[in-house]
Design an enzyme around this catalytic site. Structure first.
Site, PDB file in Angstrom:
ATOM      1  N   HIS A  79      18.891  12.810 -41.163  1.00 50.91           N
ATOM      2  CA  HIS A  79      19.408  11.444 -41.043  1.00 50.91           C
ATOM      3  C   HIS A  79      18.395  10.405 -41.517  1.00 50.91           C
ATOM      4  O   HIS A  79      18.774   9.278 -41.850  1.00 50.91           O
ATOM      5  CB  HIS A  79      19.939  11.154 -39.628  1.00 50.91           C
ATOM      6  CG  HIS A  79      18.905  10.761 -38.627  1.00 50.91           C
ATOM      7  ND1 HIS A  79      18.397  11.622 -37.685  1.00 50.91           N
ATOM      8  CD2 HIS A  79      18.290   9.571 -38.411  1.00 50.91           C
ATOM      9  CE1 HIS A  79      17.516  10.976 -36.936  1.00 50.91           C
ATOM     10  NE2 HIS A  79      17.437   9.731 -37.352  1.00 50.91           N
ATOM     11  N   ASP A 132      20.380  18.585 -38.253  1.00 53.48           N
ATOM     12  CA  ASP A 132      19.684  17.372 -38.712  1.00 53.48           C
ATOM     13  C   ASP A 132      18.275  17.714 -39.225  1.00 53.48           C
ATOM     14  O   ASP A 132      17.276  17.474 -38.547  1.00 53.48           O
ATOM     15  CB  ASP A 132      19.618  16.377 -37.546  1.00 53.48           C
ATOM     16  CG  ASP A 132      19.158  14.998 -37.965  1.00 53.48           C
ATOM     17  OD1 ASP A 132      19.042  14.746 -39.187  1.00 53.48           O
ATOM     18  OD2 ASP A 132      18.910  14.169 -37.064  1.00 53.48           O
ATOM     19  N   SER A 229      12.101   9.568 -35.268  1.00 54.31           N
ATOM     20  CA  SER A 229      12.946  10.605 -35.863  1.00 54.31           C
ATOM     21  C   SER A 229      12.232  11.456 -36.895  1.00 54.31           C
ATOM     22  O   SER A 229      11.423  10.952 -37.677  1.00 54.31           O
ATOM     23  CB  SER A 229      14.174   9.983 -36.519  1.00 54.31           C
ATOM     24  OG  SER A 229      15.133   9.726 -35.544  1.00 54.31           O
TER      25      SER A 229
HETATM   26  N1  ARG Z   1      17.601   8.406 -34.202  1.00 56.49           N
HETATM   27  C1  ARG Z   1      16.317   7.926 -33.825  1.00 56.49           C
HETATM   28  C2  ARG Z   1      15.487   7.647 -35.059  1.00 56.49           C
HETATM   29  O1  ARG Z   1      16.049   7.553 -36.120  1.00 56.49           O
HETATM   30  C3  ARG Z   1      15.631   8.836 -32.837  1.00 56.49           C
HETATM   31  C4  ARG Z   1      16.211   8.684 -31.508  1.00 56.49           C
HETATM   32  C5  ARG Z   1      15.647   9.600 -30.505  1.00 56.49           C
HETATM   33  N2  ARG Z   1      16.097   9.137 -29.241  1.00 56.49           N
HETATM   34  C6  ARG Z   1      15.752   9.661 -28.075  1.00 56.49           C
HETATM   35  N3  ARG Z   1      16.172   9.070 -27.012  1.00 56.49           N
HETATM   36  N4  ARG Z   1      15.040  10.752 -27.996  1.00 56.49           N
HETATM   37  O2  ARG Z   1      14.312   7.333 -35.007  1.00 56.49           O
END
Ligand code: ARG
Length: 272
Positions: A79, A132, A229
């Protein structure tokens, strides 16, 4: 660069619940959420993904993280390379780099290495967030000492209750306070049922134990957050997860969901 056909993750849904709802843990010591500063020399396999063109130069263009699994191979989240995360199609990003050996993004330690090729997991599903993962090939190899071993399926490090550490430069409060120096947070591998209950088919995603791993603390408080992420979750010296998604950050009812590394390696055919 092989052009991946990815639909972007529903980051909007994640972001929408983030700012107001998270009961942030007590002020002093949070990170990644609930973490502590860490020297890059203690986790040389943690790298930043950066594009100054897309994200500006203040924090060296950092927008995601990755883990070094081979001297020229970095594993990250699919992503991170989607149009929603980048604000433009991947093919238009001319300055995608991996920053290795630099803990403080405001400094000039370490190296900025251009990415030569990107391979996004063809099985990545942006609705559920399954699979992912993506592999980046670097134009120049890193020292062998930067490489972390990956945990194969059946590795004891995946067992619920195992202590693990997540690393990143992401939001430390859930309110958009991005770290400039690398941080880490201690979490625990949680059983699949914890995440399956928290995330049936939700707006954020659907927990699928085959390709995902659940980690955090049952009471919340320690977690990864936006900007982390793609970064590594490490247990017993092996890479077990990549920061993928969640509902808010550090919330008891929203544990962290990680890409299960054993599955990602198989799906991407990335060598150990
Ligand atoms: N989707 C987020 C990013 O792009 C990461 C989120 C992780 N969230 C969590 N509560 N562990 O950085």
């Amino acid at each position: 660069m092989r052009r991946p056909h990815v639909r972007a993750l529903a980051l909007t849904a994640v972001a929408a619940v983030m700012p107001l709802a998270s009961p942030a843990p007590a002020a002093a010591d949070r990170v990644v959420i609930g973490g502590y500063p860490v020297e890059i020399s203690q986790s040389p396999w943690t790298v930043a993904l950066a594009s100054r063109d897309r994200f500006g130069g203040t924090r060296a263009g950092q927008f995601c993280a990755g883990a070094v699994i081979g001297r020229s191979t970095v594993l990250t989240a699919a992503h991170c390379l989607g149009e929603e995360a980048l604000g433009a199609p991947l093919g238009q990003i001319r300055d995608l780099k991996v920053i290795a050996g630099r803990g403080d993004l405001l400094g000039d330690e370490g190296k900025e290495i251009p990415v030569r090729a990107v391979r996004v997991n063809p099985a990545y599903d942006s609705h559920t967030n399954a699979g992912d993962a993506a592999v980046l090939t670097l134009t120049e190899p890193l020292p062998a000492s930067s490489v972390i071993r990956t945990a194969g399926s059946g590795d004891a490090a995946y067992r619920p209750g195992t202590d693990a550490v997540v690393y990143g430069w992401g939001d430390t409060t859930g309110r958009g306070d991005f770290a400039h120096a690398l941080r880490a947070a201690r979490v625990r591998v949680l059983s699949d049922s914890v995440c399956a209950e928290a995330y049936p088919d939700s707006a954020e995603g659907k927990y699928l134990a085959d390709s995902m791993l659940c980690a955090g603390e049952l009471d919340g408080g320690r977690d990864a957050c936006q900007g982390d992420s793609g970064g590594p979750l490490v247990a017993q010296g092996r890479l077990i997860g990549l920061v993928s998604w969640g509902n808010g950050c550090g919330r008891a009812e929203g544990p962290g969901v990680y890409t299960r590394v054993s599955g990602a390696i198989t799906e991407l055919g990335a060598g150990r």
